[in-house]
Write an enzyme that holds these catalytic residues in place. Structure first.
Site, PDB file in Angstrom:
ATOM      1  N   ASP A 100       0.818  -1.209   0.000  1.00 49.76           N
ATOM      2  CA  ASP A 100       0.000   0.000   0.000  1.00 49.76           C
ATOM      3  C   ASP A 100       0.856   1.265   0.000  1.00 49.76           C
ATOM      4  O   ASP A 100       0.711   2.114  -0.859  1.00 49.76           O
ATOM      5  CB  ASP A 100      -0.999  -0.007   1.167  1.00 49.76           C
ATOM      6  CG  ASP A 100      -0.340  -0.245   2.534  1.00 49.76           C
ATOM      7  OD1 ASP A 100       0.890  -0.439   2.604  1.00 49.76           O
ATOM      8  OD2 ASP A 100      -1.061  -0.238   3.552  1.00 49.76           O
ATOM      9  N   ASP A 103       6.971   3.949   3.013  1.00 44.06           N
ATOM     10  CA  ASP A 103       7.131   4.999   4.020  1.00 44.06           C
ATOM     11  C   ASP A 103       8.613   5.036   4.429  1.00 44.06           C
ATOM     12  O   ASP A 103       9.433   5.541   3.673  1.00 44.06           O
ATOM     13  CB  ASP A 103       6.176   4.651   5.175  1.00 44.06           C
ATOM     14  CG  ASP A 103       6.018   5.748   6.207  1.00 44.06           C
ATOM     15  OD1 ASP A 103       5.846   6.906   5.821  1.00 44.06           O
ATOM     16  OD2 ASP A 103       6.056   5.439   7.411  1.00 44.06           O
ATOM     17  N   GLY A 105      10.484   2.557   4.307  1.00 42.90           N
ATOM     18  CA  GLY A 105      11.116   1.625   3.379  1.00 42.90           C
ATOM     19  C   GLY A 105      11.408   0.274   4.006  1.00 42.90           C
ATOM     20  O   GLY A 105      11.731  -0.683   3.301  1.00 42.90           O
ATOM     21  N   ASP A 159      -5.348   1.559   7.093  1.00 44.23           N
ATOM     22  CA  ASP A 159      -6.059   1.808   8.347  1.00 44.23           C
ATOM     23  C   ASP A 159      -5.358   2.785   9.293  1.00 44.23           C
ATOM     24  O   ASP A 159      -4.163   3.046   9.184  1.00 44.23           O
ATOM     25  CB  ASP A 159      -6.243   0.492   9.110  1.00 44.23           C
ATOM     26  CG  ASP A 159      -4.938   0.042   9.779  1.00 44.23           C
ATOM     27  OD1 ASP A 159      -3.915  -0.056   9.067  1.00 44.23           O
ATOM     28  OD2 ASP A 159      -4.936  -0.173  11.001  1.00 44.23           O
TER      29      ASP A 159
HETATM   30  P1  IMP Z   1       7.491   1.320   6.156  1.00 45.61           P
HETATM   31  O1  IMP Z   1       7.970  -0.017   6.588  1.00 45.61           O
HETATM   32  O2  IMP Z   1       7.840   2.392   7.157  1.00 45.61           O
HETATM   33  O3  IMP Z   1       7.859   1.706   4.749  1.00 45.61           O
HETATM   34  O4  IMP Z   1       5.941   1.304   6.267  1.00 45.61           O
HETATM   35  C1  IMP Z   1       5.162   0.753   5.360  1.00 45.61           C
HETATM   36  C2  IMP Z   1       3.865   0.322   6.012  1.00 45.61           C
HETATM   37  O5  IMP Z   1       3.487   1.193   7.081  1.00 45.61           O
HETATM   38  C3  IMP Z   1       2.783   0.408   4.992  1.00 45.61           C
HETATM   39  O6  IMP Z   1       2.635  -0.833   4.342  1.00 45.61           O
HETATM   40  C4  IMP Z   1       1.587   0.756   5.820  1.00 45.61           C
HETATM   41  O7  IMP Z   1       0.933  -0.418   6.240  1.00 45.61           O
HETATM   42  C5  IMP Z   1       2.121   1.489   7.028  1.00 45.61           C
HETATM   43  N1  IMP Z   1       1.943   2.935   6.861  1.00 45.61           N
HETATM   44  C6  IMP Z   1       2.854   3.840   6.447  1.00 45.61           C
HETATM   45  N2  IMP Z   1       2.342   5.067   6.353  1.00 45.61           N
HETATM   46  C7  IMP Z   1       1.041   4.946   6.715  1.00 45.61           C
HETATM   47  C8  IMP Z   1      -0.059   5.878   6.763  1.00 45.61           C
HETATM   48  O8  IMP Z   1       0.042   7.073   6.449  1.00 45.61           O
HETATM   49  N3  IMP Z   1      -1.254   5.353   7.152  1.00 45.61           N
HETATM   50  C9  IMP Z   1      -1.427   4.049   7.491  1.00 45.61           C
HETATM   51  N4  IMP Z   1      -0.445   3.142   7.418  1.00 45.61           N
HETATM   52  C10 IMP Z   1       0.786   3.581   7.038  1.00 45.61           C
HETATM   53 MG    MG Z   2       1.261  -2.346   5.159  1.00 42.84          MG
END
Ligand code: IMP
Ligand code: MG
Length: 176
Positions: A100, A103, A105, A159
């Site tokens: 989805d 963020d 990464g 969510d």
């Molecule tokens: P990362 O591991 O920090 O890149 O985060 C990725 C995951 O964090 C995504 O797959 C989302 O499930 C969750 N996430 C990141 N940003 C948001 C947001 O703005 N709203 C809800 N979930 C988020």
């Molecule tokens: Mg996710």
């Protein structure tokens, strides 16, 4: 009380962009691609992208993985665990990994390494949303739906504390 939501990406914008994304992705896909959707957040995007690719004549094998990086709330924990692994062996296959949001990464990096460790021949990555300002590890997606600013977003499967996944658009939580 559910906090107020402001629409960031409308249903129509998302629908049009997913159709375009499929056009971008399709030429890169081999015959036997394994499309892996990360649950739960990417379940709506994964379903729409799957059908958009199918409309272009692509046949796909589908699998799912459940990872968890967030506890509750809006702050990443940085720790990611595999709660449900693939049920199909990716050995020697091209994988299209779908999430989805990109963020920090961590999630996409961990998931793509996991697929390579399990023997995937090639891992292409596709995310609906990218928040480049939030990156903490060197990770880029091969295909991106929308680049968005550093806002906490919900809807279209995404969510906030298990709320708002059902919304058909992407919105952000308005500070209230
Ligand atoms: P990362 O591991 O920090 O890149 O985060 C990725 C995951 O964090 C995504 O797959 C989302 O499930 C969750 N996430 C990141 N940003 C948001 C947001 O703005 N709203 C809800 N979930 C988020
Ligand atoms: Mg996710």
């Amino acid at each position: 009380m559910r906090p107020p939501i402001e629409i960031l990406l409308s249903e129509e914008m998302i629908r049009a962009r997913i159709a375009q994304l499929a056009e971008e992705i399709a030429p890169r896909l081999r015959e036997d691609v394994l499309l892996v959707t990360l649950m739960n957040g990417a379940f709506v995007f994964g379903a729409d992208l799957t059908r958009a690719l199918a409309r272009l004549g692509k046949s796909l094998t589908l699998d799912f993985m459940v990872l968890s990086s967030y506890g509750s709330g809006t702050v990443t924990s940085g720790r990611i665990t595999t709660r449900m692994d693939l049920s199909i062996d990716p050995t020697g296959r091209q994988v299209l990994l779908v999430d989805d949001i990109l963020d920090s990464g961590n999630t996409l990096l961990m998931a793509s390494n996991h697929l390579r460790d399990k023997g995937a021949a090639e891992v292409l990555t596709c995310v609906l949303l990218d928040k480049p300002a939030r990156r903490r590890v060197p990770m880029q997606a091969d295909f991106i739906g929308f680049e968005i600013p550093n806002l906490f977003v919900v809807g279209f499967g995404i969510d906030y504390d298990q709320m708002f996944r059902e919304l058909p658009f992407v919105g952000h939580l308005r500070a209230s």
